[in-house]
Design a protein around this motif. Sequence first.
Motif, PDB file in Angstrom:
ATOM      1  N   LYS A 183      -1.886  -1.309  -2.695  1.00 38.80           N
ATOM      2  CA  LYS A 183      -1.977  -1.396  -1.231  1.00 38.80           C
ATOM      3  C   LYS A 183      -1.257  -0.223  -0.565  1.00 38.80           C
ATOM      4  CE  LYS A 183      -2.809  -6.313  -0.802  1.00 38.80           C
ATOM      5  NZ  LYS A 183      -2.281  -7.674  -0.716  1.00 38.80           N
ATOM      6  N   CYS A 184      -0.173   0.202  -1.157  1.00 32.96           N
ATOM      7  CA  CYS A 184       0.632   1.250  -0.527  1.00 32.96           C
ATOM      8  C   CYS A 184       0.107   2.664  -0.797  1.00 32.96           C
ATOM      9  CB  CYS A 184       2.092   1.135  -0.973  1.00 32.96           C
ATOM     10  SG  CYS A 184       2.890  -0.333  -0.319  1.00 32.96           S
ATOM     11  N   ILE A 185      -0.777   2.810  -1.778  1.00 28.91           N
ATOM     12  CA  ILE A 185      -1.344   4.150  -1.973  1.00 28.91           C
ATOM     13  C   ILE A 185      -2.788   4.221  -1.502  1.00 28.91           C
ATOM     14  CG2 ILE A 185       0.213   4.704  -3.890  1.00 28.91           C
ATOM     15  CD1 ILE A 185      -2.091   4.194  -5.808  1.00 28.91           C
ATOM     16  N   GLY A 186      -3.269   3.154  -0.922  1.00 29.25           N
ATOM     17  CA  GLY A 186      -4.628   3.172  -0.359  1.00 29.25           C
ATOM     18  C   GLY A 186      -5.717   3.026  -1.403  1.00 29.25           C
TER      19      GLY A 186
ATOM     20  N   TYR B  93     -11.066  -3.094  -0.098  1.00 30.16           N
ATOM     21  CA  TYR B  93     -11.483  -4.229   0.729  1.00 30.16           C
ATOM     22  C   TYR B  93     -13.014  -4.153   0.843  1.00 30.16           C
ATOM     23  CZ  TYR B  93      -6.518  -4.198   1.848  1.00 30.16           C
ATOM     24  OH  TYR B  93      -5.158  -4.206   1.757  1.00 30.16           O
TER      25      TYR B  93
ATOM     26  N   ASP C 196     -14.742  -1.107   2.049  1.00 28.57           N
ATOM     27  CA  ASP C 196     -14.450   0.116   1.294  1.00 28.57           C
ATOM     28  C   ASP C 196     -15.440   0.320   0.149  1.00 28.57           C
ATOM     29  OD1 ASP C 196     -12.265   0.324   2.940  1.00 28.57           O
ATOM     30  OD2 ASP C 196     -10.853  -0.515   1.494  1.00 28.57           O
TER      31      ASP C 196
ATOM     32  N   ARG D 149     -13.749   8.238   5.584  1.00 26.98           N
ATOM     33  CA  ARG D 149     -14.158   7.072   4.791  1.00 26.98           C
ATOM     34  C   ARG D 149     -15.556   7.236   4.198  1.00 26.98           C
ATOM     35  NH1 ARG D 149     -12.035   2.182   4.954  1.00 26.98           N
ATOM     36  NH2 ARG D 149     -14.120   1.269   4.957  1.00 26.98           N
TER      37      ARG D 149
ATOM     38  N   ARG E 155     -15.074   9.596   1.212  1.00 26.65           N
ATOM     39  CA  ARG E 155     -14.751   8.364   0.467  1.00 26.65           C
ATOM     40  C   ARG E 155     -13.246   8.155   0.297  1.00 26.65           C
ATOM     41  NH1 ARG E 155     -19.925   6.675  -1.715  1.00 26.65           N
ATOM     42  NH2 ARG E 155     -21.085   6.903   0.203  1.00 26.65           N
TER      43      ARG E 155
ATOM     44  N   THR F  77     -11.144   5.909   1.383  1.00 27.00           N
ATOM     45  CA  THR F  77     -11.174   4.613   2.080  1.00 27.00           C
ATOM     46  C   THR F  77      -9.784   4.008   2.263  1.00 27.00           C
ATOM     47  OG1 THR F  77     -11.617   3.554  -0.039  1.00 27.00           O
ATOM     48  CG2 THR F  77     -13.522   4.063   1.348  1.00 27.00           C
ATOM     49  N   GLY F  78      -8.757   4.726   1.855  1.00 29.53           N
ATOM     50  CA  GLY F  78      -7.405   4.244   2.134  1.00 29.53           C
ATOM     51  C   GLY F  78      -7.138   4.147   3.632  1.00 29.53           C
TER      52      GLY F  78
ATOM     53  N   LYS G  54      -7.930   2.773   7.052  1.00 31.69           N
ATOM     54  CA  LYS G  54      -8.623   1.538   7.449  1.00 31.69           C
ATOM     55  C   LYS G  54      -9.021   1.574   8.917  1.00 31.69           C
ATOM     56  CE  LYS G  54      -7.816   0.004   3.372  1.00 31.69           C
ATOM     57  NZ  LYS G  54      -8.846   0.335   2.384  1.00 31.69           N
TER      58      LYS G  54
ATOM     59  N   VAL H 186      -3.249   8.348   3.573  1.00 27.60           N
ATOM     60  CA  VAL H 186      -2.341   7.600   2.677  1.00 27.60           C
ATOM     61  C   VAL H 186      -2.503   8.066   1.230  1.00 27.60           C
ATOM     62  CG1 VAL H 186      -3.923   5.649   2.263  1.00 27.60           C
ATOM     63  CG2 VAL H 186      -1.442   5.282   2.196  1.00 27.60           C
ATOM     64  N   GLU H 187      -3.705   8.523   0.887  1.00 21.84           N
ATOM     65  CA  GLU H 187      -3.927   9.000  -0.490  1.00 21.84           C
ATOM     66  C   GLU H 187      -3.088  10.246  -0.788  1.00 21.84           C
ATOM     67  OE1 GLU H 187      -6.426   8.161   1.623  1.00 21.84           O
ATOM     68  OE2 GLU H 187      -7.915   6.923   0.560  1.00 21.84           O
TER      69      GLU H 187
ATOM     70  N   LEU I 139       5.586   7.712  -6.114  1.00 22.74           N
ATOM     71  CA  LEU I 139       5.339   7.220  -4.766  1.00 22.74           C
ATOM     72  C   LEU I 139       6.311   7.871  -3.774  1.00 22.74           C
ATOM     73  CD1 LEU I 139       4.814   3.368  -5.250  1.00 22.74           C
ATOM     74  CD2 LEU I 139       3.158   5.218  -5.414  1.00 22.74           C
TER      75      LEU I 139
ATOM     76  N   GLN J 153       6.444   4.273   0.435  1.00 22.34           N
ATOM     77  CA  GLN J 153       5.515   3.449  -0.346  1.00 22.34           C
ATOM     78  C   GLN J 153       6.294   2.543  -1.298  1.00 22.34           C
ATOM     79  OE1 GLN J 153       3.317   6.946  -1.724  1.00 22.34           O
ATOM     80  NE2 GLN J 153       1.452   6.123  -0.774  1.00 22.34           N
ATOM     81  N   GLN J 154       7.346   3.105  -1.874  1.00 21.62           N
ATOM     82  CA  GLN J 154       8.179   2.347  -2.806  1.00 21.62           C
ATOM     83  C   GLN J 154       8.869   1.181  -2.096  1.00 21.62           C
ATOM     84  OE1 GLN J 154       8.413   2.770  -6.111  1.00 21.62           O
ATOM     85  NE2 GLN J 154       9.798   0.997  -6.160  1.00 21.62           N
TER      86      GLN J 154
ATOM     87  N   GLY K  46      -1.904  -5.781   3.410  1.00 21.91           N
ATOM     88  CA  GLY K  46      -1.989  -4.357   3.101  1.00 21.91           C
ATOM     89  C   GLY K  46      -2.930  -3.565   3.984  1.00 21.91           C
ATOM     90  N   TYR K  47      -3.559  -4.238   4.926  1.00 22.41           N
ATOM     91  CA  TYR K  47      -4.614  -3.552   5.684  1.00 22.41           C
ATOM     92  C   TYR K  47      -4.053  -2.624   6.761  1.00 22.41           C
ATOM     93  CZ  TYR K  47      -9.415  -3.083   7.341  1.00 22.41           C
ATOM     94  OH  TYR K  47     -10.650  -2.598   7.672  1.00 22.41           O
TER      95      TYR K  47
ATOM     96  N   THR L  43      -1.150  -1.292   6.409  1.00 21.70           N
ATOM     97  CA  THR L  43      -0.125  -0.526   5.710  1.00 21.70           C
ATOM     98  C   THR L  43      -0.339   0.990   5.762  1.00 21.70           C
ATOM     99  OG1 THR L  43       0.200  -2.448   4.286  1.00 21.70           O
ATOM    100  CG2 THR L  43       1.144  -0.361   3.532  1.00 21.70           C
ATOM    101  N   PRO L  44      -1.542   1.496   5.452  1.00 21.54           N
ATOM    102  CA  PRO L  44      -1.687   2.966   5.459  1.00 21.54           C
ATOM    103  C   PRO L  44      -1.318   3.596   6.803  1.00 21.54           C
ATOM    104  CG  PRO L  44      -3.538   1.957   4.329  1.00 21.54           C
ATOM    105  CD  PRO L  44      -2.770   0.833   4.955  1.00 21.54           C
TER     106      PRO L  44
ATOM    107  N   LEU M  23       2.491   3.396   7.211  1.00 22.45           N
ATOM    108  CA  LEU M  23       3.203   4.325   6.318  1.00 22.45           C
ATOM    109  C   LEU M  23       3.178   5.743   6.884  1.00 22.45           C
ATOM    110  CD1 LEU M  23       1.951   3.126   2.804  1.00 22.45           C
ATOM    111  CD2 LEU M  23       4.321   3.071   3.634  1.00 22.45           C
TER     112      LEU M  23
END
Lengths: 813, 182
Positions: free
Chosen positions: A26-29, A33, A36, B41, B45, B47-48, B50, B88-89, B97, B101-102, B113-114, B116-117, B120
């Motif tokens: 989740k934290c690195i994307g 979902y 996606d 996205r 691609r 897709t991190g 959102k 986020v990638e 990380l 992220q850690q 987690g949606y 989150t990016p 962050l």
Amino acid sequence: MAGNNGGKRGLRVVGKPFVKVDAKAKCIGELKYADDLFLPRMLHTKLLRSTVPHARIISIDVSKAKAYPGVHAALTGADLPPITYGALPVSEDEYPLAIGKVRMVGDPVAAIAAVDEDVATEALDLIDVQYEPLPVVTSIQDAYSMPEPRIHEYGELGNIHRRQVYEFGSVEAGFAEADHVREDITFYEGSTHLALEQHASLAQFSHDGKLTLWTSTQDMHYLHRHLAKVLEMPASHIRVIATPNGGGFGGKCDPFNHEIVVCKLAMVTGRPVKICLTREEVFYCHRGRHPVLMSTKTGYKKDGSITAMHHRTILDGGAYGGHGVASTFYTGILQPTTYTLPNYRFEAVRVFTNKAPCGPKRGHGTPQPRWAQEIQMDKIADHLGLDPAEIRKQHAIAPNSITANWIRIGTLSLRQCIDKVVAGSGWKDKFRKLPHGKGIGIACSAYMTGTQTPIYYNKLPHSGVQLKLDRSGGVCVFCGSAEIGQGSDSILAYIVAEVLGIDPFDIRVVTGDTDLTPVDLGSYSSRVTLMTGNAAIEAAERVRHMLREAVSAKLEVPGERLSFADRRVFDSQNPDKGVSFVDAVCLAEEKYGTLGTTGSYKPPAAPGKYKGSTIGPSPAFSCTAAIAEVEVHPETGIVVVPRVWIAHDIGQAINPVLAVGQIEGCVYMGLGEALMEEMTYRGNRNLVHKFPSFLEYKSPTTLEMCDVITYLVEEPDANGPFGAKEVGQGPQLPVPPAIANAIYDAVGVRVDEIPLTPDKVLKAIRAKAKGQEGRYGPSVFPTCPMPPAMVVPTPFQGGDGKALEREPAVSKK
Amino acid sequence: MKPLGKNGRKKLEKVHIRLRVNGEETEVAFAPHKTLLEVLREDLRLTGTKHGCELGECGCCAVLVDGRPVLSCLALGVAMEGHEITTVEGMAVGTELHPLQQTFAELGAAQCGYCTPGILLTAKALLETNSRPSRDEIKEALAGNLCRCTGYIKILEAVELAAARMAGGQAEPAKETIYGWE
């Protein structure tokens, strides 16, 4: 150390703050979902939705849209079998695409599959729909006064969907025993889940005739059944994959029209088809908190004990049944689970209106009646000159008891929860002692850990877990549960790791896939940890037994002396003598062949035997006490909540940091409902939603969120895995009433209507300044013809859990 | 409705540009009305990143453009040529990380987690201009990022913990953050 009960009990994984199995993805994307997912040749879908709230459909012409370049298919209701579906078997009243009439703005009328979303959107403009408008039912009052035209034909009475009347014991006798009786009329406005992820689904129909649907659903199993029914396909040919939900809160529990539509479009076009709803569409899908008008009449003695309660509710259900019949039960059926209540009468009515349908949102039907009772308790304490914390503590329901309506309560440390927040908040130095404009208030609740009954009648397990182990030492857990952010995948890993003495990260978890995983009923009703956890324990203990037998033979140590810990299986009397976990698995594979075990869970039977008694009982009840501190600006009515203290009896935290996070999330959602969130519609403008957007539908940001002081109270319950009880919903319940009670402490006015917006607070303050009653809230409770009550003698009366025959039947004899 | 060419087919309408995303130069062709969110996205691609509203209201789609948080649903892809985009990638270095992220993983600050990016990246931008922000400064910086799961508390604590670790300390979370209060 608080919250480290697991360590005290000799547990190595349970009770420790292990990182969630999916947290880094989740934290690195990396986590995918539903929206996606991309497949080659994938088409995109848009739905044409009704622009009118109630109308007959005269005609739909999709010919121009069909001919538009880039469009691959256009569907209307006529292209699907005329089969209805809906969350509950008693109210299957939805079509994937409207047939005959529309019942709300937003009802889907036609669907386009096209090469991209832009083309699909353009093609929607080419569809011609002719409507014949029908009178519109906008409110509870309308539904009572307008039996015609009926929104649905199957409701009990005109636009009244459902009525429920129960009497446990005798409220008349209870009121006669009381020193005082008071009635309060209160209102709790509807609110929506507002999950950040918009609903999305992707369907693929393969040439072997099998269908796969990836979708953001909390209840994959029920959806699977509905797809089979509506698409007229064997369920075994349909695979539903619940993608990780970007928030659920109950909003992804119902089977949705768009999920069925993309499946049909995939079958028609032979290509993968995806849909992602817009935020506005999500508001119209809704299924959130019902607006509920309540009348709560309570008899009480001088010591604050309650002798009887007559609790009436009216739910504005919106345009469809959904989970509404269950929601209706929940506006009353858990009322007796918090304080001792010997006599209880519950009357509930759900009406249809031409608005987005309501359903399950965090707490499902119970935050409203909890609010009603908790603000009334505050008034009772005030009237009797008693401390509202003390009165609650004194009359808190006893652990290991059975309520008037035959709900069995196991462990319940409500008194300890009250003590925690009273001490932590400095309640005794603050209550009625803070300067004008500052106040403090308390409220409590109890909540179920999963429902005893599945949504459709069956005697099958509620949850199943399979374990696969092989010579690599790898352990894979398969379970049909849906990860919605609560950590359900991680809970499986923690529990299996605990039983097998390995690390949670040694375990792979596969969930939410009807082809690969055994059935679990889904992420609703706070059932997941208890039910999947118990199933996982059973599966893990079965394989541990196999490993133990194999290692016992190899080491020549009696099986009962073997311990599983630190990735080893060893002699507990001589820890150096042992084998690695990997070797233990190899020995077992040698002895038994390919290794695999299953576990399943079904809740224990409830003591109630009357019709309707299956709703409410649960394997275990959690409980919560909350104290809120508020600052009320006397000239604007603006309420600020700086801090909430909250103590929750969770039984045993499987992971304390996740449990604390759930409680903080509950406080947040309760704060939003208390102060600002409301689903409201423009009655004079086609009944459209007033503000279907994040910007105008107010929800708390970092700036409005309060500080939260959380206490985990751990009183393990025999029915929970390692004693665990729920934490995802119950802690929300006491937050809104604690805030309302704190407002009274701050400025001496009662706002008996959620949300507690500044205009309402100010009206109450001004009324009080003029010498009138310092109150804002409803004063009229409309009535409708009600059926006779089902009368059930209570356990205190020596009842047997069955209902008496209804009065009319008795009089005929 | 899009204009059609003489032969009744749509005109070629994609723009072909060079974007710099997560330190890598990439060529991409897309319809000129596409937002940065859509380009990331759908065309790259990634897709991190959102989306929760595509109206600039929720903060889910926040990315960094030249180090500053930008709602990618409100930015046009064509306007991004010559800018440095971080998604986020691009936060982790190899398998290591970013401290944020850690700490988000450690404290359960990513529930579903949606959001989150976006959070962050917004927090990363904050820490790059203010290495030890106060609680109020973090709240202010993240006020445009909605989260429905956490009540924000674990998020605020995770940002503070990451800031402490980035300042060189061996910081651990408070006992109350993990276990609740005594």
